[in-house]
Design a protein around this motif. Structure first.
Motif, PDB file in Angstrom:
ATOM      1  N   ASN A  40      -4.004 -40.725 -24.398  1.00  0.00           N
ATOM      2  CA  ASN A  40      -4.489 -40.371 -25.730  1.00  0.00           C
ATOM      3  C   ASN A  40      -5.473 -39.222 -25.585  1.00  0.00           C
ATOM      4  OD1 ASN A  40      -3.131 -42.553 -26.885  1.00  0.00           O
ATOM      5  ND2 ASN A  40      -4.917 -43.885 -26.733  1.00  0.00           N
ATOM      6  N   ILE A  41      -5.553 -38.379 -26.605  1.00  0.00           N
ATOM      7  CA  ILE A  41      -6.587 -37.356 -26.679  1.00  0.00           C
ATOM      8  C   ILE A  41      -7.347 -37.611 -27.973  1.00  0.00           C
ATOM      9  CG2 ILE A  41      -7.106 -34.899 -26.785  1.00  0.00           C
ATOM     10  CD1 ILE A  41      -4.489 -34.379 -25.305  1.00  0.00           C
ATOM     11  N   ARG A  50     -12.130 -36.694 -25.644  1.00  0.00           N
ATOM     12  CA  ARG A  50     -11.911 -37.665 -24.578  1.00  0.00           C
ATOM     13  C   ARG A  50     -10.409 -37.822 -24.354  1.00  0.00           C
ATOM     14  NH1 ARG A  50     -14.800 -43.223 -24.854  1.00  0.00           N
ATOM     15  NH2 ARG A  50     -16.363 -42.035 -23.722  1.00  0.00           N
ATOM     16  N   ILE A  51     -10.024 -37.718 -23.088  1.00  0.00           N
ATOM     17  CA  ILE A  51      -8.660 -38.024 -22.685  1.00  0.00           C
ATOM     18  C   ILE A  51      -8.707 -39.419 -22.084  1.00  0.00           C
ATOM     19  CG2 ILE A  51      -6.754 -37.429 -21.161  1.00  0.00           C
ATOM     20  CD1 ILE A  51      -7.754 -34.525 -21.265  1.00  0.00           C
ATOM     21  N   THR A  52      -7.899 -40.329 -22.599  1.00  0.00           N
ATOM     22  CA  THR A  52      -7.810 -41.689 -22.069  1.00  0.00           C
ATOM     23  C   THR A  52      -6.404 -41.877 -21.537  1.00  0.00           C
ATOM     24  OG1 THR A  52      -9.406 -42.477 -23.703  1.00  0.00           O
ATOM     25  CG2 THR A  52      -8.054 -44.131 -22.610  1.00  0.00           C
ATOM     26  N   VAL A 108     -14.277 -24.954 -22.546  1.00  0.00           N
ATOM     27  CA  VAL A 108     -14.204 -26.412 -22.504  1.00  0.00           C
ATOM     28  C   VAL A 108     -14.396 -26.819 -21.059  1.00  0.00           C
ATOM     29  CG1 VAL A 108     -12.733 -28.435 -22.814  1.00  0.00           C
ATOM     30  CG2 VAL A 108     -12.715 -26.618 -24.506  1.00  0.00           C
ATOM     31  N   ARG A 109     -15.316 -27.769 -20.839  1.00  0.00           N
ATOM     32  CA  ARG A 109     -15.557 -28.223 -19.469  1.00  0.00           C
ATOM     33  C   ARG A 109     -15.575 -29.744 -19.422  1.00  0.00           C
ATOM     34  NH1 ARG A 109     -20.686 -29.839 -18.124  1.00  0.00           N
ATOM     35  NH2 ARG A 109     -22.245 -29.537 -19.758  1.00  0.00           N
ATOM     36  N   VAL A 110     -15.287 -30.271 -18.240  1.00  0.00           N
ATOM     37  CA  VAL A 110     -15.290 -31.716 -18.027  1.00  0.00           C
ATOM     38  C   VAL A 110     -16.726 -32.165 -17.813  1.00  0.00           C
ATOM     39  CG1 VAL A 110     -14.477 -33.575 -16.539  1.00  0.00           C
ATOM     40  CG2 VAL A 110     -12.996 -31.630 -17.013  1.00  0.00           C
ATOM     41  N   VAL A 111     -17.147 -33.176 -18.574  1.00  0.00           N
ATOM     42  CA  VAL A 111     -18.508 -33.684 -18.476  1.00  0.00           C
ATOM     43  C   VAL A 111     -18.568 -34.858 -17.505  1.00  0.00           C
ATOM     44  CG1 VAL A 111     -20.424 -34.703 -19.750  1.00  0.00           C
ATOM     45  CG2 VAL A 111     -19.010 -32.979 -20.824  1.00  0.00           C
ATOM     46  N   LYS A 112     -17.661 -35.832 -17.670  1.00  0.00           N
ATOM     47  CA  LYS A 112     -17.652 -36.989 -16.782  1.00  0.00           C
ATOM     48  C   LYS A 112     -16.307 -37.677 -16.852  1.00  0.00           C
ATOM     49  CE  LYS A 112     -19.329 -40.545 -19.912  1.00  0.00           C
ATOM     50  NZ  LYS A 112     -20.176 -41.686 -20.063  1.00  0.00           N
ATOM     51  N   ALA A 113     -16.085 -38.552 -15.888  1.00  0.00           N
ATOM     52  CA  ALA A 113     -14.883 -39.375 -15.848  1.00  0.00           C
ATOM     53  C   ALA A 113     -15.296 -40.788 -15.473  1.00  0.00           C
ATOM     54  CB  ALA A 113     -13.888 -38.822 -14.832  1.00  0.00           C
ATOM     55  N   ASP A 123     -14.199 -37.236 -20.248  1.00  0.00           N
ATOM     56  CA  ASP A 123     -14.926 -36.668 -21.378  1.00  0.00           C
ATOM     57  C   ASP A 123     -15.055 -35.163 -21.202  1.00  0.00           C
ATOM     58  OD1 ASP A 123     -15.206 -39.150 -22.532  1.00  0.00           O
ATOM     59  OD2 ASP A 123     -17.173 -39.508 -21.657  1.00  0.00           O
ATOM     60  N   LEU A 124     -14.798 -34.442 -22.287  1.00  0.00           N
ATOM     61  CA  LEU A 124     -14.830 -32.986 -22.293  1.00  0.00           C
ATOM     62  C   LEU A 124     -15.775 -32.514 -23.388  1.00  0.00           C
ATOM     63  CD1 LEU A 124     -10.973 -32.694 -22.341  1.00  0.00           C
ATOM     64  CD2 LEU A 124     -12.353 -32.250 -20.352  1.00  0.00           C
ATOM     65  N   VAL A 125     -16.357 -31.344 -23.178  1.00  0.00           N
ATOM     66  CA  VAL A 125     -17.235 -30.761 -24.189  1.00  0.00           C
ATOM     67  C   VAL A 125     -16.879 -29.289 -24.355  1.00  0.00           C
ATOM     68  CG1 VAL A 125     -19.102 -30.179 -22.567  1.00  0.00           C
ATOM     69  CG2 VAL A 125     -19.623 -30.561 -24.967  1.00  0.00           C
ATOM     70  N   HIS A 126     -16.929 -28.834 -25.594  1.00  0.00           N
ATOM     71  CA  HIS A 126     -16.680 -27.430 -25.903  1.00  0.00           C
ATOM     72  C   HIS A 126     -18.027 -26.767 -26.145  1.00  0.00           C
ATOM     73  CE1 HIS A 126     -15.370 -24.119 -28.743  1.00  0.00           C
ATOM     74  NE2 HIS A 126     -14.762 -23.847 -27.616  1.00  0.00           N
TER      75      HIS A 126
END
Length: 143
Positions: A40-41, A50-52, A108-113, A123-126
């Motif tokens: 899911n996005i 968030r990509i799950t 857009v960068r990856v914040v955490k997994a 989790d991603l943030v723009h």
């Protein structure tokens, strides 16, 4: 998905060739990319995503996440257990390797997994740089 001819975009749009290429690649990848593992996005708020991904049966050590330029790659490498002598009558839980690629927009960068109950959350943030944000310019009077 249907095949779309995007060649008119290449002929008439100046400076949008990258956008046309992305659309063209997306339509090709959608047809060739397998549906495993499901994902899911989500849009959490205006600038957070968030990509799950359902990765049941995978351990944290068997998963890797890599971000290169504008592509996010999630890789699952199932470790072969030499001592596993189980004989399945039916095996419905997939235990195969996978590689899933996501095209990221600019800034857009990856914040955490994190992992929770067989679900991998990325989790991603723009973040738009200050230099690219609109700014208000004050008008001075000459009198």
């Amino acid at each position: 998905m249907r095949d779309f001819d995007l060649s008119p975009l290449y002929r008439s749009a100046i400076g949008f060739d990258r956008l046309a290429s992305l659309l063209d690649n997306a339509s090709r990848n959608e047809q060739s990319q397998p549906a495993y593992p499901p994902y899911n996005i989500e849009l959490l708020d205006e600038n957070h995503y968030r990509i799950t991904m359902a990765v049941a049966g995978f351990d944290n050590a068997e998963l890797s996440i890599k971000s290169e330029q504008d592509i996010l790659i999630i890789l699952g490498q199932k470790q072969q257990d030499a001592t596993d002598t189980r004989k399945y009558l039916y095996q419905g839980i997939a235990a195969r390797n996978f590689e899933r690629r996501f095209q990221l927009a600019d800034h857009v960068r990856v914040v955490k997994a994190s992992m929770d109950k067989g679900l991998l959350h990325v989790d991603l943030v723009h973040e738009v740089p200050e230099a690219m944000k609109p700014r208000l310019i004050e008008i001075e009077s000459m009198a």
